[in-house]
Design a protein around this motif. Sequence first.
Motif, mmCIF file in Angstrom:
data_model
loop_
_atom_site.group_PDB
_atom_site.id
_atom_site.type_symbol
_atom_site.label_atom_id
_atom_site.label_comp_id
_atom_site.label_asym_id
_atom_site.label_seq_id
_atom_site.Cartn_x
_atom_site.Cartn_y
_atom_site.Cartn_z
ATOM 1 N N SER A 74 0.615 -1.630 0.382
ATOM 2 C CA SER A 74 -0.149 -0.116 0.330
ATOM 3 C C SER A 74 0.787 1.242 -0.091
ATOM 4 N N LEU A 75 1.682 1.509 0.743
ATOM 5 C CA LEU A 75 3.191 2.594 0.786
ATOM 6 C C LEU A 75 3.642 2.593 -0.568
ATOM 7 N N CYS A 76 4.254 1.533 -1.050
ATOM 8 C CA CYS A 76 4.491 1.319 -2.396
ATOM 9 C C CYS A 76 3.883 1.988 -3.295
ATOM 10 N N LEU A 77 2.311 1.946 -3.299
ATOM 11 C CA LEU A 77 1.600 2.262 -4.508
ATOM 12 C C LEU A 77 1.217 3.981 -4.073
ATOM 13 N N LEU A 78 1.339 4.167 -2.377
ATOM 14 C CA LEU A 78 1.411 5.512 -3.024
ATOM 15 C C LEU A 78 2.076 6.679 -3.545
ATOM 16 N N PHE A 79 3.661 6.358 -3.443
ATOM 17 C CA PHE A 79 4.316 7.121 -4.243
ATOM 18 C C PHE A 79 4.225 6.482 -5.823
ATOM 19 N N ALA A 80 3.827 5.121 -6.372
ATOM 20 C CA ALA A 80 4.252 4.456 -7.729
ATOM 21 C C ALA A 80 3.044 5.631 -7.878
ATOM 22 N N LYS A 81 1.921 5.500 -7.778
ATOM 23 C CA LYS A 81 0.722 6.595 -7.893
ATOM 24 C C LYS A 81 1.374 7.887 -8.265
ATOM 25 N N LEU A 82 1.804 8.166 -6.966
ATOM 26 C CA LEU A 82 1.865 9.769 -7.502
ATOM 27 C C LEU A 82 2.567 9.799 -8.668
ATOM 28 N N VAL A 83 3.911 9.152 -8.670
ATOM 29 C CA VAL A 83 4.315 8.907 -10.020
ATOM 30 C C VAL A 83 3.858 9.088 -11.689
ATOM 31 N N SER A 84 2.611 7.949 -11.427
ATOM 32 C CA SER A 84 1.801 7.335 -12.757
ATOM 33 C C SER A 84 0.755 8.779 -12.690
ATOM 34 N N TYR A 85 -0.093 8.915 -11.563
ATOM 35 C CA TYR A 85 -0.786 10.306 -12.210
ATOM 36 C C TYR A 85 0.032 11.538 -12.174
ATOM 37 N N THR A 86 0.972 11.860 -11.718
ATOM 38 C CA THR A 86 1.159 12.889 -12.289
ATOM 39 C C THR A 86 1.636 12.930 -13.621
ATOM 40 N N PHE A 87 1.684 12.546 -14.089
ATOM 41 C CA PHE A 87 2.063 12.073 -15.526
ATOM 42 C C PHE A 87 0.520 12.146 -16.764
ATOM 43 N N LEU A 88 -0.077 11.071 -16.125
ATOM 44 C CA LEU A 88 -1.188 11.395 -16.528
ATOM 45 C C LEU A 88 -2.412 13.014 -15.948
ATOM 46 N N TYR A 89 -2.364 13.622 -15.098
ATOM 47 C CA TYR A 89 -2.669 14.816 -15.548
ATOM 48 C C TYR A 89 -2.396 16.439 -15.848
ATOM 49 N N TRP A 90 -0.817 15.852 -15.953
ATOM 50 C CA TRP A 90 0.471 17.031 -16.574
ATOM 51 C C TRP A 90 1.128 16.635 -17.531
ATOM 52 N N LEU A 91 0.954 15.348 -18.165
ATOM 53 C CA LEU A 91 1.739 15.268 -19.192
ATOM 54 C C LEU A 91 1.189 16.187 -20.789
ATOM 55 N N PRO A 92 0.287 15.903 -21.404
ATOM 56 C CA PRO A 92 -0.016 16.709 -22.364
ATOM 57 C C PRO A 92 0.551 18.165 -22.143
ATOM 58 N N LEU A 93 0.633 19.147 -20.979
ATOM 59 C CA LEU A 93 0.532 20.555 -20.850
ATOM 60 C C LEU A 93 2.198 20.370 -20.764
ATOM 61 N N TYR A 94 2.656 19.672 -20.076
ATOM 62 C CA TYR A 94 3.966 19.709 -20.330
ATOM 63 C C TYR A 94 5.076 19.118 -21.939
ATOM 64 N N ILE A 95 4.213 18.159 -22.562
ATOM 65 C CA ILE A 95 4.713 18.865 -23.896
ATOM 66 C C ILE A 95 4.236 19.232 -24.932
ATOM 67 N N ALA A 96 3.140 20.561 -24.270
ATOM 68 C CA ALA A 96 2.577 21.044 -25.208
ATOM 69 C C ALA A 96 3.548 22.484 -24.998
ATOM 70 N N ASN A 97 4.443 22.430 -23.593
ATOM 71 C CA ASN A 97 4.943 23.407 -23.292
ATOM 72 C C ASN A 97 6.356 24.274 -24.111
ATOM 73 N N VAL A 98 6.737 22.552 -23.423
ATOM 74 C CA VAL A 98 8.447 21.982 -24.057
ATOM 75 C C VAL A 98 8.699 21.683 -25.110
ATOM 76 N N ALA A 99 7.820 20.929 -25.633
ATOM 77 C CA ALA A 99 7.867 20.100 -26.838
ATOM 78 C C ALA A 99 7.133 22.023 -28.512
ATOM 79 N N HIS A 100 5.835 22.770 -27.585
ATOM 80 C CA HIS A 100 5.604 23.105 -27.937
ATOM 81 C C HIS A 100 4.355 22.636 -29.328
ATOM 82 N N PHE A 101 3.747 21.418 -28.861
ATOM 83 C CA PHE A 101 3.095 21.263 -29.037
ATOM 84 C C PHE A 101 0.976 21.886 -29.273
ATOM 85 N N ASP A 102 0.672 21.544 -30.214
ATOM 86 C CA ASP A 102 -0.713 22.066 -30.509
ATOM 87 C C ASP A 102 -1.593 21.627 -29.484
#
Length: 556
Positions: free
Chosen positions: A300-328
């Motif tokens: 359970s404690l392992c998943l707390l931090f593993a899911k922290l990483v996974s869901y950060t990508f889930l919610y912020w990866l498109p915005l990161y790609i748009a800002n850094v790689a300049h995609f629409d």
Amino acid sequence: MRTSLAPGIRLITSFSRDSWYRGFTLFLTFLFYTSYHLSRKPISIVKSELHRNCSEVIRPPNFSSPNNETWCDWPPFDQTNYQTLFGALDNSFLVTYAIGMFISGIFGERLPLRYYLSTGMLLSGFFTALFGFGFYWKIHSIWFYVFAQAMNGLVQTTGWPAVVACVGNWFGKGKRGLIMGIWNSHTSVGNILGSLIAGVFVSTAWGLSFIVPGIIIAIMGVVCFFFLVEKPEDVNCSLPQHHDLPEQEPLLRSSSNEEIFGSPAHNQVNGVRSVQVANEEPEAISFLAALRIPGVVEFSLCLLFAKLVSYTFLYWLPLYIANVAHFDAKGAGDMSTLFDVGGILGGILAGVISDYTGGRATTCCVMLVVAAPMLFLYNHIGQNGLGTTIGMLMFCGSLVNGPYALITTAVSADLGTHECLRGNAKALSTVTAIIDGTGSIGAALGPLLAGLISPTGWNNVFYMLITADILACLFLSRLVYKEVRGWCGYYTRQRGTDVDVRDSKKSDRWTKWMCLTNPSRPRVRVIHRNGANGDCDSAGVLLKRSTTPFKKNKCT
């Protein structure tokens, strides 16, 4: 002349009735949870449309606005604190999801899964669509969107404990990692479909990016009500075997000879365990009893931090790609699906490796260790060309989502059918809810921390993710140590088990059987019918017999 059966018919008849029901249940639950994730993904795609760089957008004719930088944004996300508002949207969903998950498993053990799952999917469809109606109703209050997200997070907790419990009811322990690794690809498939569907409408009418997924999950709720079979016994199918008696994996060996809770099939009288047949229906396990199952707290404690990483990508990866790689907005959303494609491969690979080695914890730990430097490399060289971006996204996705997928599926099912439960199947939902609920706390913290840290630079966000990966590994260190010792032939010294065979007419056979079926306990105290007793070694061999009076409750 009688002709032979058509090849297709021979293929159909080659599978047993049990196999068809198992396959049908696996397929249905795959579709159900695909629709759950499909309805979660649109918010990450729509973010880049709610707040854009308006200086690069062509202004419509006859349109006047006092602010040239935010004229194309959707209020209230046109302010400078838009990242904080996005974080509020993410956490209104994830916080209620984390809180509700702990409660959801308890309800899932006590209510019919078909009704519970169908109701949750219908309500989730309603609140997902409600967010999209804000576009057509011209609603610009942050509290409306926060309410829609919070309620959606609460009702979505009905999904995971219910589908895992249903699959666990139908499938035994053999090849569980592979089967659930493939089955768990519904998470990534849902994310991919959610991204593609949202991307179709995001630039023209972003409200449809929520309404269409809402309709899809509601339809799946209706299908669930009419077709889901919860348990094999409901249709007279054979029950699966959840664990092998002669040998267990090092991870799943109980650290004590005590039962997690009283079971009709195994009682202890005066410190001596006797075996009897039970006809009574077992009761649902309590929350505290589930926490006492070996491995639940660590994973359970392992998943707390593993899911922290996974869901950060889930919610912020498109915005990161748009800002850094300049995609629409659409291009960033499409590119982010490669991370989920890698997640599918990683989940299957983790399941196969853990099945082959018997080391669930070690498999997770190795993938998390490798993921840490890969995240660092992706942040620094991940945008150096399209090929590099594609390769790094898929590789990082497999390493990040592989352990997450393994823990939430095969590990949860293993622990929910642990040997210490003595055949009580009414623990799957509770155990799954505890593990995924704890992980959901990390899922809530990840996007929140990303929203707070991202204004200081994306490098700091990735440092946070790398730190979370390392912490996830540390929580598994004890279990990894036990698994490695098990592979090397060493077993943790544990308390002896007292087995009363004095009333057995075939005492010698009982003695040998109890030795052989307790290999996880280095020494097993056996009371012989003539009053003598003996010790078993780790290989199940009776070492000696003695006429010395037996001392009860003695740890051997």
